[in-house]
Design a protein around this motif. Structure first.
Motif, mmCIF file in Angstrom:
data_model
loop_
_atom_site.group_PDB
_atom_site.id
_atom_site.type_symbol
_atom_site.label_atom_id
_atom_site.label_comp_id
_atom_site.label_asym_id
_atom_site.label_seq_id
_atom_site.Cartn_x
_atom_site.Cartn_y
_atom_site.Cartn_z
ATOM 1 N N ALA A 1 13.332 6.357 -2.455
ATOM 2 C CA ALA A 1 11.987 6.951 -2.558
ATOM 3 C C ALA A 1 11.799 7.612 -3.915
ATOM 4 O O ALA A 1 10.738 7.486 -4.545
ATOM 5 C CB ALA A 1 11.787 7.954 -1.429
ATOM 6 N N ARG A 2 12.808 8.327 -4.389
ATOM 7 C CA ARG A 2 12.725 8.949 -5.716
ATOM 8 C C ARG A 2 12.545 7.888 -6.798
ATOM 9 O O ARG A 2 11.746 8.056 -7.729
ATOM 10 C CB ARG A 2 13.986 9.751 -5.998
ATOM 11 C CG ARG A 2 14.104 11.047 -5.232
ATOM 12 C CD ARG A 2 15.352 11.765 -5.666
ATOM 13 N NE ARG A 2 15.485 13.064 -5.024
ATOM 14 C CZ ARG A 2 16.459 13.921 -5.297
ATOM 15 N NH1 ARG A 2 17.374 13.612 -6.207
ATOM 16 N NH2 ARG A 2 16.526 15.074 -4.681
ATOM 17 N N LEU A 3 13.304 6.805 -6.661
ATOM 18 C CA LEU A 3 13.203 5.735 -7.654
ATOM 19 C C LEU A 3 11.798 5.131 -7.650
ATOM 20 O O LEU A 3 11.242 4.824 -8.716
ATOM 21 C CB LEU A 3 14.251 4.651 -7.354
ATOM 22 C CG LEU A 3 14.283 3.440 -8.289
ATOM 23 C CD1 LEU A 3 14.475 3.869 -9.735
ATOM 24 C CD2 LEU A 3 15.379 2.469 -7.866
ATOM 25 N N ILE A 4 11.217 4.977 -6.485
ATOM 26 C CA ILE A 4 9.862 4.432 -6.387
ATOM 27 C C ILE A 4 8.863 5.346 -7.085
ATOM 28 O O ILE A 4 7.968 4.880 -7.816
ATOM 29 C CB ILE A 4 9.482 4.204 -4.912
ATOM 30 C CG1 ILE A 4 10.325 3.073 -4.318
ATOM 31 C CG2 ILE A 4 7.996 3.883 -4.774
ATOM 32 C CD1 ILE A 4 10.212 2.928 -2.820
ATOM 33 N N PHE A 5 8.990 6.654 -6.884
ATOM 34 C CA PHE A 5 8.078 7.597 -7.541
ATOM 35 C C PHE A 5 8.215 7.522 -9.058
ATOM 36 O O PHE A 5 7.216 7.571 -9.788
ATOM 37 C CB PHE A 5 8.337 9.023 -7.052
ATOM 38 C CG PHE A 5 7.718 9.317 -5.718
ATOM 39 C CD1 PHE A 5 6.342 9.297 -5.553
ATOM 40 C CD2 PHE A 5 8.500 9.603 -4.614
ATOM 41 C CE1 PHE A 5 5.753 9.565 -4.326
ATOM 42 C CE2 PHE A 5 7.926 9.873 -3.377
ATOM 43 C CZ PHE A 5 6.548 9.846 -3.231
ATOM 44 N N GLY B 1 1.589 5.564 -1.186
ATOM 45 C CA GLY B 1 2.106 6.343 -0.061
ATOM 46 C C GLY B 1 2.843 7.592 -0.503
ATOM 47 O O GLY B 1 3.479 7.628 -1.569
ATOM 48 N N GLY B 2 2.761 8.635 0.323
ATOM 49 C CA GLY B 2 3.491 9.873 0.043
ATOM 50 C C GLY B 2 4.932 9.787 0.512
ATOM 51 O O GLY B 2 5.368 8.768 1.060
ATOM 52 N N THR C 1 0.833 -1.209 0.000
ATOM 53 C CA THR C 1 0.000 0.000 0.000
ATOM 54 C C THR C 1 0.863 1.252 0.000
ATOM 55 O O THR C 1 0.604 2.216 -0.751
ATOM 56 C CB THR C 1 -0.925 0.008 1.238
ATOM 57 O OG1 THR C 1 -1.756 -1.158 1.204
ATOM 58 C CG2 THR C 1 -1.808 1.248 1.244
ATOM 59 N N ILE C 2 1.914 1.266 0.810
ATOM 60 C CA ILE C 2 2.804 2.433 0.863
ATOM 61 C C ILE C 2 3.533 2.610 -0.462
ATOM 62 O O ILE C 2 3.675 3.732 -0.972
ATOM 63 C CB ILE C 2 3.804 2.281 2.025
ATOM 64 C CG1 ILE C 2 3.060 2.304 3.363
ATOM 65 C CG2 ILE C 2 4.850 3.398 1.980
ATOM 66 C CD1 ILE C 2 3.953 2.020 4.560
ATOM 67 N N PRO D 1 6.515 11.246 3.082
ATOM 68 C CA PRO D 1 6.734 10.976 4.519
ATOM 69 C C PRO D 1 6.567 9.494 4.860
ATOM 70 O O PRO D 1 7.353 8.942 5.626
ATOM 71 C CB PRO D 1 5.688 11.846 5.207
ATOM 72 C CG PRO D 1 5.403 12.939 4.245
ATOM 73 C CD PRO D 1 5.502 12.313 2.899
ATOM 74 N N ALA D 2 5.527 8.855 4.313
ATOM 75 C CA ALA D 2 5.297 7.438 4.608
ATOM 76 C C ALA D 2 6.417 6.567 4.053
ATOM 77 O O ALA D 2 6.898 5.639 4.723
ATOM 78 C CB ALA D 2 3.958 6.996 4.027
ATOM 79 N N LEU D 3 6.879 6.875 2.825
ATOM 80 C CA LEU D 3 7.982 6.110 2.239
ATOM 81 C C LEU D 3 9.264 6.281 3.041
ATOM 82 O O LEU D 3 9.965 5.311 3.333
ATOM 83 C CB LEU D 3 8.214 6.557 0.790
ATOM 84 C CG LEU D 3 7.373 5.887 -0.294
ATOM 85 C CD1 LEU D 3 7.638 6.537 -1.639
ATOM 86 C CD2 LEU D 3 7.680 4.393 -0.355
ATOM 87 N N ASN D 4 9.567 7.524 3.402
ATOM 88 C CA ASN D 4 10.784 7.771 4.172
ATOM 89 C C ASN D 4 10.740 7.068 5.523
ATOM 90 O O ASN D 4 11.750 6.541 6.005
ATOM 91 C CB ASN D 4 10.991 9.274 4.363
ATOM 92 C CG ASN D 4 11.505 9.941 3.095
ATOM 93 O OD1 ASN D 4 12.075 9.274 2.228
ATOM 94 N ND2 ASN D 4 11.302 11.243 2.960
ATOM 95 N N ALA D 5 9.556 7.061 6.146
ATOM 96 C CA ALA D 5 9.426 6.391 7.440
ATOM 97 C C ALA D 5 9.657 4.886 7.302
ATOM 98 O O ALA D 5 10.339 4.263 8.129
ATOM 99 C CB ALA D 5 8.045 6.666 8.025
#
Length: 402
Positions: A311-315, A288-289, A283-284, A291-295
């Motif tokens: 996180a950038r790669l995921i986006f 997920g945004g 779901t994340i 903040p959620a990914l970084n957490a």
């Protein structure tokens, strides 16, 4: 139809060929019999009598008559298994009337010839396969492993990989060809293959050392993530958890998983590292945004810089088909690399050097693969007969003689 008197005459003949005809006739009559029980018993007694014939030809004819019949009497087949090797081999390989217990008892004391015969049976159970492999005869073990229709216990495959796969390339290949090889053992076999390639003279002589190391490291990363994706998708062994427990999951491995579209394995790794259920991780990853990914990534023990990079790669991956589209992979890796260069003014921080080196390697490799696809498409274009521009004489290069 053979009269009883003719059968008796053949049975008592001094010619082994005629007695062999009688043995074969008795076997066929026994199998096809549908009359009174006392007649069937008499035929059975005659079969037992032929077991004591001094001629191998006669006993062989008896075996041939019973060889492919499921209804063949097991006591006679067991006696034939103790006969001369040519007869025992045929019975061991072809008789469907033998049960696992018969074959396992045979395998424990059989010669190599009989072991090969058992390994060539039309159907072999996991118990029989384990007994055959347990004899430790390399050629027979290879024959069993090369049969994809023969089930072999996973624990036995893992033991073979650990004890003999590293040093025996042919056995290693047979293990790798099996779809039921456990994931951990498969990874170990790939590592052994990579180590053998690294030491092979023909490989070392054909590829520069630095490039060879990059190729092998990339191949190893790909093998690890492909195996992990297969296990995660099929719901098999907790392969990602095993890798985390042995500290085999690095930032490079996770980057490679995302870049190559192995997102289920990537999610399993994050789940094992962070101690979060995989459904929540999915779901994340999907919605997920930042903040959620970084957490989530921080909970995995990654540094802030590496977490930000992943996180950038995921986006980027959310908007591209990285599993099947080489061009999309190249675009994403290029975009991420350029973002890092711009953000840090060309001075990549030490904690990102390994990740940046990986992205640079992938950028080159993916560019080559994407270019091959472009040239293939160009060559197959319907308008491929368009003329190339002519080169003026003063524009030609003057090359020195070789």
């Amino acid at each position: 139809m053979v009269a009883y008197q003719d059968f008796v005459a053949l049975s008592r003949s001094g010619d082994s060929e005629e007695r062999g005809q009688a043995a074969h006739l008795a076997a066929q009559a026994y199998l096809l019999h549908s009359g009174p029980a006392d007649e069937h018993a008499a035929l059975y007694a005659s079969l037992i009598g032929f077991l004591d014939d001094p001629s191998v030809r006669v006993r062989g004819a008896l075996a041939y008559g019973l060889l492919h019949a499921l209804e063949a009497p097991r006591p006679i087949l067991l006696a034939l298994l103790q006969d001369s090797e040519v007869i025992a081999r045929a019975v061991a390989q072809y008789s469907p009337a033998l049960i696992d217990a018969d074959l396992i008892a045979l395998v424990r004391k059989a010669s190599i010839t009989l072991l090969h015969a058992v390994a060539l049976r039309e159907r072999i159970s996991a118990r029989v396969a384990e007994a055959v492999i347990g004899r430790g005869v390399r050629s027979v073990t290879l024959k069993v492993l090369q049969r994809s229709d023969v089930p072999v216990p996973a624990a036995l495959l893992a033991t073979l990989a650990a004890e003999r796969g590293e040093a025996d390339a042919e056995l290693r290949g047979a293990l790798l060809d099996r779809a039921d090889l456990p994931a951990g053992a498969r990874l170990a076999m790939v590592e052994a293959a990579v180590a053998s390639l690294r030491l092979a003279r023909i490989v070392k002589g054909a590829v520069a050392p630095s490039r060879l190391e990059r190729l092998l490291r990339d191949a190893m990363d790909t093998a690890l993530t492909v195996i992990g994706e297969g296990e995660a998708t099929s719901g098999g062994t907790p392969f990602a958890s095993e890798l985390v427990a042995t500290e085999r999951v690095s930032a490079r491995v996770m980057l490679h998983a995302v870049v190559n579209g192995h997102v289920v394995f990537f999610a399993d790794c994050l789940s094992a590292l962070a101690g979060v259920p995989r459904d929540k991780v999915f779901t994340i990853l999907e919605t997920g945004g930042r903040p959620a990914l970084n957490a989530l990534l921080s909970r995995c023990g990654l540094s802030a810089a590496v977490s930000n990079l992943i996180a950038r790669l995921i986006f980027h991956a959310r908007a591209a088909d990285l599993a099947d589209d080489i061009t999309a992979r190249h675009f994403v890796v290029t975009a991420l690399t350029e973002e890092l260069i711009v953000e840090h003014d060309g001075v990549i921080p030490p904690e990102l050097e390994d990740a940046f080196a990986y992205l640079s390697e992938q950028n080159v490799a993916l560019a080559r693969r994407a270019a091959r696809g472009v040239m293939s498409a160009f060559a197959g274009d319907a308008n491929a007969e368009r003329p190339m521009p002519a080169i003026e004489l003063d524009q030609r290069l003057a090359l020195p003689a070789a």
